[in-house]
Design a protein around this motif. Structure first.
Motif, PDB file in Angstrom:
ATOM      1  N   LEU A 347      39.475  49.549  26.759  1.00 52.61           N
ATOM      2  CA  LEU A 347      39.642  49.174  28.244  1.00 52.61           C
ATOM      3  C   LEU A 347      39.994  48.042  28.724  1.00 52.61           C
ATOM      4  O   LEU A 347      40.368  47.688  29.656  1.00 52.61           O
ATOM      5  CB  LEU A 347      38.031  49.351  28.832  1.00 52.61           C
ATOM      6  CG  LEU A 347      37.384  50.742  28.656  1.00 52.61           C
ATOM      7  CD1 LEU A 347      35.797  50.636  29.403  1.00 52.61           C
ATOM      8  CD2 LEU A 347      38.215  52.050  29.435  1.00 52.61           C
ATOM      9  N   ARG A 348      40.207  47.045  27.725  1.00 53.29           N
ATOM     10  CA  ARG A 348      40.767  45.769  27.839  1.00 53.29           C
ATOM     11  C   ARG A 348      42.206  45.618  27.377  1.00 53.29           C
ATOM     12  O   ARG A 348      42.759  44.490  27.259  1.00 53.29           O
ATOM     13  CB  ARG A 348      39.930  44.839  27.129  1.00 53.29           C
ATOM     14  CG  ARG A 348      38.557  44.552  27.785  1.00 53.29           C
ATOM     15  CD  ARG A 348      37.970  43.376  27.341  1.00 53.29           C
ATOM     16  NE  ARG A 348      36.568  43.027  28.305  1.00 53.29           N
ATOM     17  CZ  ARG A 348      36.513  42.468  29.267  1.00 53.29           C
ATOM     18  NH1 ARG A 348      37.603  41.890  29.866  1.00 53.29           N
ATOM     19  NH2 ARG A 348      35.483  42.345  29.909  1.00 53.29           N
ATOM     20  N   GLY A 349      42.976  46.684  27.133  1.00 52.52           N
ATOM     21  CA  GLY A 349      44.339  46.596  26.704  1.00 52.52           C
ATOM     22  C   GLY A 349      44.858  47.681  25.670  1.00 52.52           C
ATOM     23  O   GLY A 349      44.277  47.627  25.028  1.00 52.52           O
ATOM     24  N   ASP A 362      48.373  44.866  33.730  1.00 50.22           N
ATOM     25  CA  ASP A 362      48.252  45.594  34.922  1.00 50.22           C
ATOM     26  C   ASP A 362      46.929  46.317  35.112  1.00 50.22           C
ATOM     27  O   ASP A 362      47.115  47.573  34.541  1.00 50.22           O
ATOM     28  CB  ASP A 362      49.574  46.334  34.906  1.00 50.22           C
ATOM     29  CG  ASP A 362      49.676  47.056  36.255  1.00 50.22           C
ATOM     30  OD1 ASP A 362      48.678  47.059  37.083  1.00 50.22           O
ATOM     31  OD2 ASP A 362      50.942  47.646  36.780  1.00 50.22           O
ATOM     32  N   PRO A 363      45.944  45.829  35.444  1.00 48.25           N
ATOM     33  CA  PRO A 363      44.699  46.334  35.499  1.00 48.25           C
ATOM     34  C   PRO A 363      44.649  47.824  36.419  1.00 48.25           C
ATOM     35  O   PRO A 363      43.926  48.792  36.009  1.00 48.25           O
ATOM     36  CB  PRO A 363      43.682  45.580  36.381  1.00 48.25           C
ATOM     37  CG  PRO A 363      44.342  44.120  35.722  1.00 48.25           C
ATOM     38  CD  PRO A 363      45.708  44.559  35.689  1.00 48.25           C
ATOM     39  N   VAL A 364      45.639  47.974  37.244  1.00 44.22           N
ATOM     40  CA  VAL A 364      45.731  49.021  38.286  1.00 44.22           C
ATOM     41  C   VAL A 364      46.353  50.100  37.458  1.00 44.22           C
ATOM     42  O   VAL A 364      45.578  51.411  37.653  1.00 44.22           O
ATOM     43  CB  VAL A 364      46.576  48.744  39.492  1.00 44.22           C
ATOM     44  CG1 VAL A 364      46.749  49.888  40.305  1.00 44.22           C
ATOM     45  CG2 VAL A 364      45.921  47.595  40.501  1.00 44.22           C
ATOM     46  N   ALA A 365      47.576  49.942  36.977  1.00 43.93           N
ATOM     47  CA  ALA A 365      48.122  51.115  35.899  1.00 43.93           C
ATOM     48  C   ALA A 365      46.990  51.487  34.871  1.00 43.93           C
ATOM     49  O   ALA A 365      47.008  52.549  34.600  1.00 43.93           O
ATOM     50  CB  ALA A 365      49.173  50.404  35.414  1.00 43.93           C
ATOM     51  N   ASP A 366      46.338  50.621  34.245  1.00 44.82           N
ATOM     52  CA  ASP A 366      45.455  50.955  33.216  1.00 44.82           C
ATOM     53  C   ASP A 366      44.274  51.772  33.683  1.00 44.82           C
ATOM     54  O   ASP A 366      43.788  52.704  33.206  1.00 44.82           O
ATOM     55  CB  ASP A 366      44.891  49.640  32.384  1.00 44.82           C
ATOM     56  CG  ASP A 366      45.957  49.215  31.518  1.00 44.82           C
ATOM     57  OD1 ASP A 366      46.813  49.765  31.219  1.00 44.82           O
ATOM     58  OD2 ASP A 366      45.526  48.010  31.112  1.00 44.82           O
ATOM     59  N   ALA A 367      43.900  51.332  34.932  1.00 43.45           N
ATOM     60  CA  ALA A 367      42.614  52.183  35.577  1.00 43.45           C
ATOM     61  C   ALA A 367      43.242  53.695  35.761  1.00 43.45           C
ATOM     62  O   ALA A 367      42.488  54.577  35.774  1.00 43.45           O
ATOM     63  CB  ALA A 367      42.165  51.360  36.991  1.00 43.45           C
ATOM     64  N   LEU A 387      35.759  52.120  25.044  1.00 43.76           N
ATOM     65  CA  LEU A 387      35.082  50.502  24.468  1.00 43.76           C
ATOM     66  C   LEU A 387      35.504  49.375  25.269  1.00 43.76           C
ATOM     67  O   LEU A 387      36.825  49.540  25.775  1.00 43.76           O
ATOM     68  CB  LEU A 387      35.688  50.612  22.977  1.00 43.76           C
ATOM     69  CG  LEU A 387      35.154  51.437  22.053  1.00 43.76           C
ATOM     70  CD1 LEU A 387      35.618  51.390  20.472  1.00 43.76           C
ATOM     71  CD2 LEU A 387      33.656  51.281  21.925  1.00 43.76           C
ATOM     72  N   ASP A 388      34.681  48.218  25.568  1.00 40.26           N
ATOM     73  CA  ASP A 388      35.258  47.347  26.291  1.00 40.26           C
ATOM     74  C   ASP A 388      35.829  46.270  25.227  1.00 40.26           C
ATOM     75  O   ASP A 388      35.484  45.130  25.215  1.00 40.26           O
ATOM     76  CB  ASP A 388      34.038  46.650  27.016  1.00 40.26           C
ATOM     77  CG  ASP A 388      34.239  45.623  27.990  1.00 40.26           C
ATOM     78  OD1 ASP A 388      35.548  45.828  28.534  1.00 40.26           O
ATOM     79  OD2 ASP A 388      33.660  44.663  28.287  1.00 40.26           O
ATOM     80  N   LYS A 389      36.921  46.919  24.805  1.00 36.75           N
ATOM     81  CA  LYS A 389      37.810  46.083  23.787  1.00 36.75           C
ATOM     82  C   LYS A 389      39.205  46.347  23.953  1.00 36.75           C
ATOM     83  O   LYS A 389      39.491  47.337  24.657  1.00 36.75           O
ATOM     84  CB  LYS A 389      37.335  46.507  22.204  1.00 36.75           C
ATOM     85  CG  LYS A 389      35.879  46.393  21.922  1.00 36.75           C
ATOM     86  CD  LYS A 389      35.569  44.906  21.891  1.00 36.75           C
ATOM     87  CE  LYS A 389      34.109  44.730  21.396  1.00 36.75           C
ATOM     88  NZ  LYS A 389      33.605  43.470  21.304  1.00 36.75           N
ATOM     89  N   GLU A 390      40.077  45.577  23.490  1.00 38.43           N
ATOM     90  CA  GLU A 390      41.492  45.851  23.353  1.00 38.43           C
ATOM     91  C   GLU A 390      41.755  46.480  22.217  1.00 38.43           C
ATOM     92  O   GLU A 390      41.104  46.491  21.246  1.00 38.43           O
ATOM     93  CB  GLU A 390      42.319  44.421  23.613  1.00 38.43           C
ATOM     94  CG  GLU A 390      41.971  43.577  22.395  1.00 38.43           C
ATOM     95  CD  GLU A 390      42.953  42.286  22.221  1.00 38.43           C
ATOM     96  OE1 GLU A 390      44.268  42.300  21.534  1.00 38.43           O
ATOM     97  OE2 GLU A 390      42.506  41.232  22.640  1.00 38.43           O
ATOM     98  N   ILE A 391      42.976  47.191  22.149  1.00 38.07           N
ATOM     99  CA  ILE A 391      43.057  47.934  21.073  1.00 38.07           C
ATOM    100  C   ILE A 391      43.060  47.354  19.852  1.00 38.07           C
ATOM    101  O   ILE A 391      42.859  48.010  18.808  1.00 38.07           O
ATOM    102  CB  ILE A 391      44.460  48.915  21.457  1.00 38.07           C
ATOM    103  CG1 ILE A 391      44.391  50.188  20.553  1.00 38.07           C
ATOM    104  CG2 ILE A 391      45.748  47.980  21.162  1.00 38.07           C
ATOM    105  CD1 ILE A 391      45.275  51.157  20.834  1.00 38.07           C
ATOM    106  N   ASN A 392      43.592  46.187  19.791  1.00 35.51           N
ATOM    107  CA  ASN A 392      43.813  45.524  18.461  1.00 35.51           C
ATOM    108  C   ASN A 392      42.684  44.617  18.207  1.00 35.51           C
ATOM    109  O   ASN A 392      42.735  43.934  17.125  1.00 35.51           O
ATOM    110  CB  ASN A 392      45.262  44.436  18.597  1.00 35.51           C
ATOM    111  CG  ASN A 392      46.609  45.052  18.427  1.00 35.51           C
ATOM    112  OD1 ASN A 392      46.566  46.323  17.833  1.00 35.51           O
ATOM    113  ND2 ASN A 392      47.200  44.878  19.514  1.00 35.51           N
TER     114      ASN A 392
END
Length: 417
Positions: A347-349, A362-367, A387-392
């Protein structure tokens, strides 16, 4: 060692136009102690005497695909002849392999001859030496190589008779095949059941961490670069039942397929369940579409957010509308897989570029992407983890590996492995 005692090398060529070159290759292979098996893939009558007696004549190659070469020649349709002889050549090399008469293959040709040979040689198992000297070797080679380990060697000059340049190139090709056959078996042995992982530069930390974790669990990890051919190869291996699991964290090729980028894997990406191969899927690098150098980005994308990854690669940020469609497509394909499958969302990238502070943040596009995945998977039975994490983030890789391990163990128990 005499050629008769050596290992067998199929020599593919259209003897109506490439007899001199095929004869030269045959003689070089004999000199190297190998046993050439000349396969004539031509159909038209040569302008001059052939001078090379094929071990597998054109009539036999044509019959292997249900065609009469005399009929093909009278029709005069070169395209139809190439298509027919490609199928015949494929059946022929597979038969030679089954009979123990093919340890390697070497082809010589222009674009037509390369099309015939490539179609045939791609059917040989991975690891069987396969080389084609071709006028097409320095252009777009994807149609010829596809998902195989076929080696294309540029002919430099046209394949139109022997001269000081062509003879040197052909001699090198023969030497390359001889060297491949003489090489000792690889020392590397698979550590355990094979697992595929999908990776891109912007998801490398995630996949590198995941690979190490999987290896610690006794898995052999085959990492594929998601440049179009990588995704097609991955799906091909799933279809062959060659994998015990897939860690499909990077599905960026879907974006290129949708928007028109240069790294699409086509409509079969994320569609093969194989024999029930467990798969954990994520949305890695769906924040981008791939193009070549910056001046190759189509004019219709003027005004879009671009990022120069390197001089040869330009990335374009996917829009909220595109992300919504990508999420829907990914969910639909995952839901249709006849295999144990789960989806995990970072959820963070979705890549190194879309994290907070990154050029594609771009939080809007990700949402829109995440919402479409949720909606598409609702009621399907596919497990969805957010998961409230970025992919990496290392914790993301750990969670994804744990999930795949769970699916694989359950699948093995069900199958009784």
């Amino acid at each position: 060692m005499s050629g008769r005692d050596g290992r067998a090398v199929a020599v593919l060529g259209t003897l109506d136009t490439k007899a001199a070159e095929c004869g030269y290759v045959r003689d070089r292979l004999l000199h190297a102690g190998l046993r050439p098996v000349v396969v004539d893939c031509g159909v038209f009558e040569p302008d001059a005497p052939v001078g090379v007696i094929p071990d597998v004549p054109r009539t036999e190659v044509g019959r292997a695909a249900g065609h009469d070469t005399a009929v093909l020649a009278r029709a005069g349709d070169r395209g139809a002849a190439v298509t027919a002889m490609a199928e015949g050549a494929r059946a022929t090399v597979l038969r030679l392999r089954a009979e123990g008469r093919l340890d390697a293959a070497l082809a010589v040709g222009g674009t037509g001859g390369t099309s015939i040979a490539a179609h045939a040689l791609r059917a040989l198992p991975l690891g069987v030496p396969k080389v084609a000297v071709s006028t097409a070797a320095s252009g777009d080679t994807r149609p010829y190589v596809a998902e195989s380990d076929l080696v294309l060697m540029p002919s430099v000059v046209d394949v139109a008779g022997l001269n000081s340049v062509s003879a040197r190139i052909l001699a090198n090709a023969c030497g390359a095949v001889a060297g491949m056959l003489a090489a000792p078996p690889p020392e590397h042995r698979a550590a355990g059941p094979a697992v595929a992982a999908s990776m891109f530069g912007v998801t490398t930390p995630a996949v590198t961490r995941a690979r190490r974790l999987l290896e610690e669990r006794g898995r052999e990890v085959l990492v594929f670069h998601m440049t179009g051919i990588g995704g097609r190869t991955l799906e091909s291996l799933v279809g062959q039942g060659a994998l015990r699991g897939v860690l499909d964290l990077t599905t960026t090729e879907l974006a290129d397929e949708l928007v028109g980028g240069v790294m699409s894997a086509g409509p079969t990406r994320l569609t093969c369940g194989g024999t029930g191969t467990p798969r954990v899927v994520s949305v890695g690098a769906l924040d981008m579409v791939n193009f070549g150098a910056s001046d190759t980005v189509p004019e219709r994308f003027g005004g879009r957010l671009l990022h120069v990854h390197n001089p040869a690669v330009t990335l374009m940020r996917t829009s909220p509308e595109e992300c919504a469609e990508l999420g829907a497509r990914l969910a639909a394909r995952v839901a249709a897989l006849e295999a144990p499958t789960a989806v995990v969302l970072p959820l963070r990238g979705t890549s190194a570029l879309s994290v907070d502070g990154g050029p594609f943040h771009d939080p809007v596009a990700d949402a829109e992407l995440f919402a479409a995945v949720r909606a598409g998977l609702e009621g399907t039975g596919v497990r969805l983890i957010e998961l409230d994490k970025e992919i990496n983030d290392p914790k993301f890789a750990e969670a994804a590996v744990g999930l795949l391990d769970e699916l694989m163990r359950a699948s093995a128990h069900t199958k009784g492995d």
